[in-house]
Design a protein around this motif. Sequence first.
Motif, PDB file in Angstrom:
ATOM      1  N   THR A 169      -4.823   6.568   9.562  1.00 34.41           N
ATOM      2  CA  THR A 169      -4.132   5.634   8.678  1.00 34.41           C
ATOM      3  C   THR A 169      -4.298   6.054   7.223  1.00 34.41           C
ATOM      4  N   ALA A 170      -5.462   6.578   6.891  1.00 30.47           N
ATOM      5  CA  ALA A 170      -5.684   7.075   5.532  1.00 30.47           C
ATOM      6  C   ALA A 170      -4.738   8.232   5.223  1.00 30.47           C
ATOM      7  N   VAL A 171      -4.543   9.118   6.186  1.00 34.09           N
ATOM      8  CA  VAL A 171      -3.648  10.263   5.978  1.00 34.09           C
ATOM      9  C   VAL A 171      -2.203   9.794   5.851  1.00 34.09           C
ATOM     10  N   LEU A 172      -1.808   8.811   6.643  1.00 31.97           N
ATOM     11  CA  LEU A 172      -0.467   8.248   6.536  1.00 31.97           C
ATOM     12  C   LEU A 172      -0.190   7.807   5.102  1.00 31.97           C
ATOM     13  N   LEU A 173      -1.136   7.079   4.516  1.00 30.48           N
ATOM     14  CA  LEU A 173      -0.959   6.556   3.165  1.00 30.48           C
ATOM     15  C   LEU A 173      -1.075   7.649   2.103  1.00 30.48           C
ATOM     16  N   SER A 174      -2.043   8.540   2.262  1.00 30.61           N
ATOM     17  CA  SER A 174      -2.281   9.537   1.219  1.00 30.61           C
ATOM     18  C   SER A 174      -1.221  10.625   1.205  1.00 30.61           C
ATOM     19  N   ALA A 175      -0.792  11.089   2.387  1.00 31.45           N
ATOM     20  CA  ALA A 175       0.253  12.113   2.424  1.00 31.45           C
ATOM     21  C   ALA A 175       1.548  11.570   1.843  1.00 31.45           C
TER      22      ALA A 175
ATOM     23  N   LEU B   9       0.796  -1.228   0.000  1.00 33.79           N
ATOM     24  CA  LEU B   9       0.000   0.000   0.000  1.00 33.79           C
ATOM     25  C   LEU B   9       0.830   1.280   0.000  1.00 33.79           C
ATOM     26  N   PHE B  10       2.124   1.173   0.301  1.00 35.43           N
ATOM     27  CA  PHE B  10       2.967   2.364   0.202  1.00 35.43           C
ATOM     28  C   PHE B  10       3.526   2.528  -1.214  1.00 35.43           C
ATOM     29  N   ALA B  11       3.171   1.601  -2.082  1.00 35.18           N
ATOM     30  CA  ALA B  11       3.620   1.691  -3.478  1.00 35.18           C
ATOM     31  C   ALA B  11       2.439   1.521  -4.425  1.00 35.18           C
TER      32      ALA B  11
ATOM     33  N   ALA C  25     -11.932   2.905   1.399  1.00 40.82           N
ATOM     34  CA  ALA C  25     -12.101   1.883   2.433  1.00 40.82           C
ATOM     35  C   ALA C  25     -11.325   2.240   3.694  1.00 40.82           C
ATOM     36  N   VAL C  26     -10.073   2.658   3.541  1.00 42.13           N
ATOM     37  CA  VAL C  26      -9.237   2.978   4.706  1.00 42.13           C
ATOM     38  C   VAL C  26      -9.805   4.178   5.455  1.00 42.13           C
ATOM     39  N   SER C  27     -10.256   5.196   4.736  1.00 37.57           N
ATOM     40  CA  SER C  27     -10.780   6.419   5.365  1.00 37.57           C
ATOM     41  C   SER C  27     -12.029   6.147   6.181  1.00 37.57           C
ATOM     42  N   ALA C  28     -12.858   5.206   5.732  1.00 40.78           N
ATOM     43  CA  ALA C  28     -14.073   4.876   6.477  1.00 40.78           C
ATOM     44  C   ALA C  28     -13.749   4.208   7.801  1.00 40.78           C
ATOM     45  N   HIS C  29     -12.581   3.577   7.892  1.00 40.95           N
ATOM     46  CA  HIS C  29     -12.213   2.838   9.107  1.00 40.95           C
ATOM     47  C   HIS C  29     -11.334   3.655  10.043  1.00 40.95           C
ATOM     48  N   CYS C  30     -10.301   4.327   9.505  1.00 39.95           N
ATOM     49  CA  CYS C  30      -9.365   5.076  10.353  1.00 39.95           C
ATOM     50  C   CYS C  30      -8.777   6.238   9.573  1.00 39.95           C
ATOM     51  N   GLY C  31      -9.177   7.440   9.944  1.00 41.30           N
ATOM     52  CA  GLY C  31      -8.716   8.630   9.240  1.00 41.30           C
ATOM     53  C   GLY C  31      -7.216   8.816   9.312  1.00 41.30           C
TER      54      GLY C  31
END
Length: 631
Positions: A141-147, A108-110, A133-139
């Motif tokens: 963690t979603a920011v970690l991946l998206s940023a 998921l980091f790639a 999917a990630v954003s609905a569960h944990c904001g």
Amino acid sequence: MSKQHETQQSMIDTSKMNSAKAAAMQLAESARDTSEQTTSFAGQLFMGSLKTELIFPFPSQSSAEKKVGDQLVKQVCAFLIEHLDAEKVDETRTIPPEVIQGLVDMGLFAMKVPKKYNGLGLSQVNYNRVMMAVSAHCGATAVLLSAHQSIGVPQPLKMFGTEAQKEKYLPQFRDGKISAFALTEPEVGSDPAKMETSATLADDGKHFLINGIKLWCTNGLIADVLVVMAQTAPKTLANGQQVKQVTAFIVEKEMPGMEVLHRCDFMGIRGIQNGLIKFTDVKVPIENIILGEGKGLKLALATLNTGRLTLPAASAGMGKYCLAVARDWGNERVQWGMPIGKHEAGAKKIAFIASSTFAMEAVTYLTSHMADDPKLDLRIEAAMAKLFCSEVAWQVVDTTMQLRGGRGYEKASSLKARGEKPYPIERLMRDCRINRIIEGTTDIMKLFLAREAMDPHLKVAADILKKNLPVGEKIEAGLKLAAFYGSWYPTQWLSSTLWSSHPSLGKLAKHIDFVENTAHKLARTIFHYIGLYQDRLERKQHILGVLMEIGTELFAISATCSYAVSKLNNQHSDLTPQYLADVFSLNSKRKIKRLFDELADNDDKKENKLAKSILNGEMAWLEEGVPWVDY
């Protein structure tokens, strides 16, 4: 310098704005993409043109591409449910290392890294499906991946990196290396002209020395590699004027001189690693410049066009979760003899949540498909998607909390401790609020859209706005202007109300007809305000904001209706996706009517006067009676 830039420069030089504001506008203007917007559906709306062929039929994934997304989303959802306690992340401000490793193991980091560099090579559509999917569960963690990959190193390198840069850095992200983006400073928000972080060429001519402080650098505290924006030596124009240059650098954690000064703690998304970072003589090789010296803002703007699309996906994901909660609670909670979802007050809330979520999903998927098509201009649509979805998601979460009542306001951990279903609406609200701020605040998005919407008019008026233009050329420019508006303006009064231009859309045709007619009204209204205020229009931020909201709603109606038609074969009941689109469009049309009314019926002058009085301290008496510490 292009004719458009010359025009903008002329407007800057002849206005009464102070030198600091002129410098800021000049720097921002130099970074803009000034290419034609003929492939922008939303951009054409501001000129009164409805290019339905750009979004009808709604774009779709190939079966192979959809299968890739289906499998990954299913895998991610299962992992999140089994391994990630989002409430604990919120409480401890920490995403467990084993969770991060699990994300690494899934690649998921790639996600957006091409397969050539050992990445998953996902399309923007599939990437956003995962982020939904990630954003609905944990904001957090979603920011970690998206940023990391929407605005961090992977996206700029994918778009502008050299082959050497790509080969060196992109494969690292499959192994779990984390990236960040460092632009904002304590005194710099949306004004790049005030940037103080500097990059000075070292004596060896092969390195730059970076000095300065960056604020709110998400992932910066744990990042292995960062994109850092810094001012390099100013550029001298042909007229002798010097302009600031902002350059993007790849900075590695191991390079000496980086220091974390503070970790920020926020209202929501509390698990993110965000803070204040100081750079002291950080020695960066010259080959670590991305795109070229002085092109940092151009890189940032282009990256954000795609990067901000994560926010619509996150908003849609939150909306889907809220809809599931509303359905469950609307059936379960019985008051006055029947479930609250069957009382009209509850039913209207649920209908709003459902129709709004459908619209957010439509806008998300449409703009994601656009991002995957290099032929399309995404600037306006991306800004609209961010503006629309972040605002609507906030309303959806707030409506869900109201439906849940006290249980919506109560923490999930407290609900669980006393034996109730621990729906985390309270955390969702705190996590959701930042979406109206990051990647360009709602106010900045409106001003960005306004600048883009004015582009066609500025191009037509380019010559007549030039300074010291000879009389003959001035007359010629005036005739050119009259010729364009002489043919364009009358067409903005044409109406299709007597017939439908889109009969193939069935019940939704009326909404697209409305979009077409209202686009004409919007275009001529913009023209009227340009004529009324001329160069003073840029200071009429409320009027500009209202006009941009109208355009955004028209785009949302169009996207939603197109999406609904594409899903008609997937109906699950008598109430089809078409019905959802109809409900959303009817509510949006009422909002548009209110917005048009607001253009003329407002108290801007009085409110500006009142604000000035308050800022001058003339109404400090109204603040009396409460504890106050002047820090």
